[in-house]
Design an enzyme around this catalytic site. Sequence first.
Site, short mmCIF file in Angstrom:
data_model
loop_
_atom_site.label_atom_id
_atom_site.label_comp_id
_atom_site.label_asym_id
_atom_site.label_seq_id
_atom_site.Cartn_x
_atom_site.Cartn_y
_atom_site.Cartn_z
CB VAL A 111 -10.67 -72.90 72.64
CG1 VAL A 111 -12.01 -72.73 73.10
CG2 VAL A 111 -10.31 -74.24 73.59
CG ASP A 147 -3.85 -79.85 85.39
OD1 ASP A 147 -2.94 -79.62 86.01
OD2 ASP A 147 -3.80 -79.42 84.13
CB ALA A 169 -7.38 -78.97 72.12
N GLY A 208 -3.78 -74.89 73.36
CA GLY A 208 -3.36 -75.66 74.51
C GLY A 208 -2.12 -76.80 74.15
CG LEU A 213 -12.03 -67.84 72.07
CD1 LEU A 213 -13.04 -68.84 72.90
CD2 LEU A 213 -12.40 -66.45 72.33
N GLY A 214 -7.76 -69.63 72.37
CA GLY A 214 -6.44 -70.00 72.93
C GLY A 214 -5.86 -71.24 72.38
CE LYS A 265 -10.44 -78.02 75.40
NZ LYS A 265 -10.02 -78.60 76.85
#
Length: 289
Positions: free
Chosen positions: A87, A192, A85, A82, A79-80, A101
């Site tokens: 996901v 954040d 990490a 970072g 999904l993505g 994650k």
Amino acid sequence: KMDTKSEAAGHKEFSLQKEIDLDVECLSLNSLEGSQNNGRLGKRKFSLSLSMTKEMVQFKLNTSKGYDLKKDYHIIETLGMGTYAYVRLAKNKAGKQVAIKTSRGTTSRALLKNEYNLLKRLVDDNIIRVYDYVEDEVKNESYLIMEYFEGTTLDEYIDENGPLSEEDTRGIAIQVLSAILSLHELGIAHRDIKPQNVLINSLKEIKLIDFNISKSGSQSFEQKEKFTLLFYTQISSPLYCAPELKNNIGYTESIDIWGAGTILFSCLFGSFTSLSLNRLKSSSERSEC
């Protein structure tokens, strides 16, 4: 030579057993050569070597703390990605979709575990929910099992659709502030908050995510008209961080309110740039005068 375990016994033990078998084979050959040269002494050395290796095999198999994620979850897609990490979308054995994650390394593990410990205390419709946390010491990986929320990040949504209407922005503001209130009531500062850390779906429902650098203060947020927590670590994304983060004398959970402001600005004007930041800081300085 010791027989390798079958694949049905598990990939972890199978691989480890093969590795040990090679060690045993080498010990056997070396010791047998010794037995030919040294008679009974060589045979005794071989017997001792084999015995010690068997114990070593059993010890390694018993203390290895591996975890096979694919035994419990069917991975569908990524999904993505970072900073520390990534996901993935997955399904558990019951067929329920979850977001996993994954991080690797000691530092990333500490951040992910911190996120789990904070999220498991939170129950709010606008905060992503967490189900489980698992560590794989063999692969040096950690897994955070979370609710799957179908949507996109707020910044991507705005990039694709342009600025939001005042009505939609008002709805998002209410949800973001509700999530922040839930955090502060438990003495937690997100630290954040920005458009990239808010998920939004087609119904304009939102979820606050990414609690890896969030922190719990020493006391609860008891007086709602006053911020009571105090932090010193200089964190947060540079573009979105509150002005007090630059003064190195400490700050409170009020920086989350500044983060909410950057989200509302982005919703109304379509983006948040360094120029936007200067405009907000100028307004903030004028209000303090």
